[in-house]
Scaffold this active site. Structure first.
Site, PDB file in Angstrom:
ATOM      1  N   CYS A 124      54.807 -20.416  -0.315  1.00  0.00           N
ATOM      2  CA  CYS A 124      55.056 -19.654   0.923  1.00  0.00           C
ATOM      3  C   CYS A 124      56.524 -19.711   1.335  1.00  0.00           C
ATOM      4  O   CYS A 124      57.156 -18.667   1.556  1.00  0.00           O
ATOM      5  CB  CYS A 124      54.130 -20.129   2.029  1.00  0.00           C
ATOM      6  SG  CYS A 124      54.052 -21.919   2.217  1.00  0.00           S
TER       7      CYS A 124
HETATM    8  N1  NAP Z   1      48.137 -22.569   3.377  1.00  0.00           N
HETATM    9  C1  NAP Z   1      49.183 -21.866   3.010  1.00  0.00           C
HETATM   10  O1  NAP Z   1      49.900 -21.279   3.840  1.00  0.00           O
HETATM   11  C2  NAP Z   1      49.525 -21.744   1.540  1.00  0.00           C
HETATM   12  C3  NAP Z   1      50.568 -20.893   1.177  1.00  0.00           C
HETATM   13  C4  NAP Z   1      50.897 -20.779  -0.179  1.00  0.00           C
HETATM   14  C5  NAP Z   1      50.176 -21.484  -1.128  1.00  0.00           C
HETATM   15  N2  NAP Z   1      49.173 -22.316  -0.727  1.00  0.00           N
HETATM   16  C6  NAP Z   1      48.429 -23.038  -1.749  1.00  0.00           C
HETATM   17  O2  NAP Z   1      47.136 -22.466  -1.865  1.00  0.00           O
HETATM   18  C7  NAP Z   1      46.183 -23.478  -2.194  1.00  0.00           C
HETATM   19  C8  NAP Z   1      45.069 -23.486  -1.148  1.00  0.00           C
HETATM   20  O3  NAP Z   1      45.659 -23.820   0.105  1.00  0.00           O
HETATM   21  P1  NAP Z   1      44.822 -23.830   1.454  1.00  0.00           P
HETATM   22  O4  NAP Z   1      45.808 -23.952   2.533  1.00  0.00           O
HETATM   23  O5  NAP Z   1      43.859 -22.716   1.447  1.00  0.00           O
HETATM   24  O6  NAP Z   1      44.025 -25.221   1.288  1.00  0.00           O
HETATM   25  P2  NAP Z   1      42.635 -25.626   1.973  1.00  0.00           P
HETATM   26  O7  NAP Z   1      42.505 -24.923   3.275  1.00  0.00           O
HETATM   27  O8  NAP Z   1      42.622 -27.098   1.949  1.00  0.00           O
HETATM   28  O9  NAP Z   1      41.529 -25.036   0.992  1.00  0.00           O
HETATM   29  C9  NAP Z   1      41.422 -25.488  -0.333  1.00  0.00           C
HETATM   30  C10 NAP Z   1      40.014 -25.260  -0.817  1.00  0.00           C
HETATM   31  O10 NAP Z   1      39.903 -25.724  -2.157  1.00  0.00           O
HETATM   32  C11 NAP Z   1      38.595 -26.277  -2.386  1.00  0.00           C
HETATM   33  N3  NAP Z   1      38.768 -27.491  -3.199  1.00  0.00           N
HETATM   34  C12 NAP Z   1      39.233 -28.688  -2.821  1.00  0.00           C
HETATM   35  N4  NAP Z   1      39.305 -29.519  -3.872  1.00  0.00           N
HETATM   36  C13 NAP Z   1      38.855 -28.835  -4.940  1.00  0.00           C
HETATM   37  C14 NAP Z   1      38.677 -29.139  -6.310  1.00  0.00           C
HETATM   38  N5  NAP Z   1      39.022 -30.342  -6.808  1.00  0.00           N
HETATM   39  N6  NAP Z   1      38.194 -28.187  -7.128  1.00  0.00           N
HETATM   40  C15 NAP Z   1      37.857 -26.972  -6.650  1.00  0.00           C
HETATM   41  N7  NAP Z   1      38.009 -26.620  -5.356  1.00  0.00           N
HETATM   42  C16 NAP Z   1      38.495 -27.542  -4.519  1.00  0.00           C
HETATM   43  C17 NAP Z   1      38.019 -26.617  -1.018  1.00  0.00           C
HETATM   44  O11 NAP Z   1      36.817 -25.895  -0.892  1.00  0.00           O
HETATM   45  P3  NAP Z   1      35.393 -26.557  -1.177  1.00  0.00           P
HETATM   46  O12 NAP Z   1      35.430 -27.969  -0.634  1.00  0.00           O
HETATM   47  O13 NAP Z   1      34.481 -25.644  -0.427  1.00  0.00           O
HETATM   48  O14 NAP Z   1      35.227 -26.504  -2.648  1.00  0.00           O
HETATM   49  C18 NAP Z   1      38.991 -26.043  -0.008  1.00  0.00           C
HETATM   50  O15 NAP Z   1      38.370 -25.175   0.917  1.00  0.00           O
HETATM   51  C19 NAP Z   1      46.964 -24.804  -2.246  1.00  0.00           C
HETATM   52  O16 NAP Z   1      47.330 -25.105  -3.560  1.00  0.00           O
HETATM   53  C20 NAP Z   1      48.190 -24.499  -1.402  1.00  0.00           C
HETATM   54  O17 NAP Z   1      49.294 -25.284  -1.695  1.00  0.00           O
HETATM   55  C21 NAP Z   1      48.829 -22.458   0.572  1.00  0.00           C
END
Ligand code: NAP
Length: 309
Positions: A124
């Protein structure tokens, strides 16, 4: 087209589902903890938009495309099980600038993204900063050190509260963190270096008391005879998601969108480029969907803007 969204219960995954729901595609939400529930029970805002029953990860590989919206480190462990899937789009940092993966900065890599089978969505902060500096890098003008200060909203830290990033630490507060030590710097330098070069980049990230948005202020030195306004207008002509503003960008105008709003200001050889994105929009899900649109030849629907007037 069937698209599995792994991590659909998380902030980015739920946004990917929301954006894809405007497309004529079949969406399969995947979760490691909520399989069997309806997605709209896990993500109440999606009621009536995405009521599909959530599937376990073992179902992901049956799709035509898989979006990984999982924590850093998790995606790398999941990819080997997706070998037969024609298209994988990873929103985490696990495959950025990795062999065999195209860096999904859609405005600059559209051709490569369109023919890719493995796409790593940029970070991001990296998106906000790299889009602001890319026209200079591509013109070979990013030689001197560049300074960047950028602030992010709390959803950038994901759905799980942590001591330094959850509400009490952010509300009515403003602070810097990871000063000159943010993990996105090598990613940005690698991308800009590939365009035409990038001098040292000094980056100070800040935490905003907002839920969404990244605002970046980038300082660069360029010869005073360089016509920066023309350079930026030419670089982003026809790039529907990057808008050049005459005044200064504001986060409320990009909220919930895949827009990156830029403005360019100069005083002699000092250039300042301001950049505003939604971290979950252009900074993650919006950009992932842009990549899917290019790679799957879907119509460009993400320009529809629910922003505040
Ligand atoms: N947030 C941002 O603004 C942003 C921006 C750019 C990139 N990102 C990247 O995008 C990714 C997701 O970010 P997020 O903010 O959406 O995180 P999040 O809200 O913590 O969501 C991550 C999801 O991944 C699932 N998960 C957790 N551990 C897992 C595993 N070992 N295997 C499979 N699924 C798993 C969980 O769902 P379940 O428990 O339901 O499986 C959880 O809902 C990250 O890598 C982050 O760095 C985020």
């Amino acid at each position: 087209v069937k698209i599995s969204v792994v991590g659909a219960t998380g902030y980015v995954g739920a946004e990917v589902v929301r954006w894809l729901s405007s497309h004529d595609v079949q969406i399969a939400p995947i979760s490691t903890t909520r399989a069997g529930d309806r997605l709209s029970d896990a993500v109440p805002g999606l009621l009536g938009i995405a009521d599909q029953v959530i599937q376990p990860f073992s179902e992901a590989a049956k799709a035509d495309a898989v979006v990984l919206a999982t924590p850093h480190g998790a995606a790398a462990g999941l990819v080997p099980e997706l070998g037969s899937v024609p298209l994988v789009v990873d929103c985490s940092a696990d495959h950025r600038h990795a062999d065999g993966w195209v860096y999904g900065m859609a405005e600059w890599n559209a051709e490569a993204v369109a023919s890719a089978s493995r796409i790593a969505v940029p970070g991001c902060f990296a998106t906000a900063i790299a889009l602001a500096l890319a026209p200079l890098a591509a013109a070979g003008l990013l030689v001197d050190p560049v300074q960047v200060a950028a602030a992010t909203g709390s959803t950038g830290s994901g759905a799980t509260a942590k001591n330094a990033t959850h509400h009490p630490a952010r509300f009515a507060n403003f602070k810097a963190y990871k000063v000159l030590d943010h993990q996105h710097v090598p990613e940005i330098v690698a991308f800009l270096g590939g365009l035409g070069g990038c001098g040292p980049l000094h980056f100070v990230p800040h935490s905003l008391p907002l839920d969404r948005g990244i605002f970046a202020t980038c300082f660069a030195r360029v010869d005073s005879d360089v016509n920066a306004a023309t350079l930026y207008a030419d670089a982003y002509a026809g790039a529907g998601h990057v808008r050049i503003r005459q005044g200064t960008p504001e986060l409320r105008w990009v909220r919930g969108t895949a827009f990156c709003d830029l403005s360019v200001h100069r005083d002699g050889d000092q250039l300042v480029v301001l950049s505003a994105i939604d971290n979950l929009g252009k900074g993650a899900a919006g950009q992932a969907v842009q990549c899917l649109q290019l790679a799957l030849n879907l119509p460009t629907l993400t320009r529809i803007s629910p922003c505040t007037p």
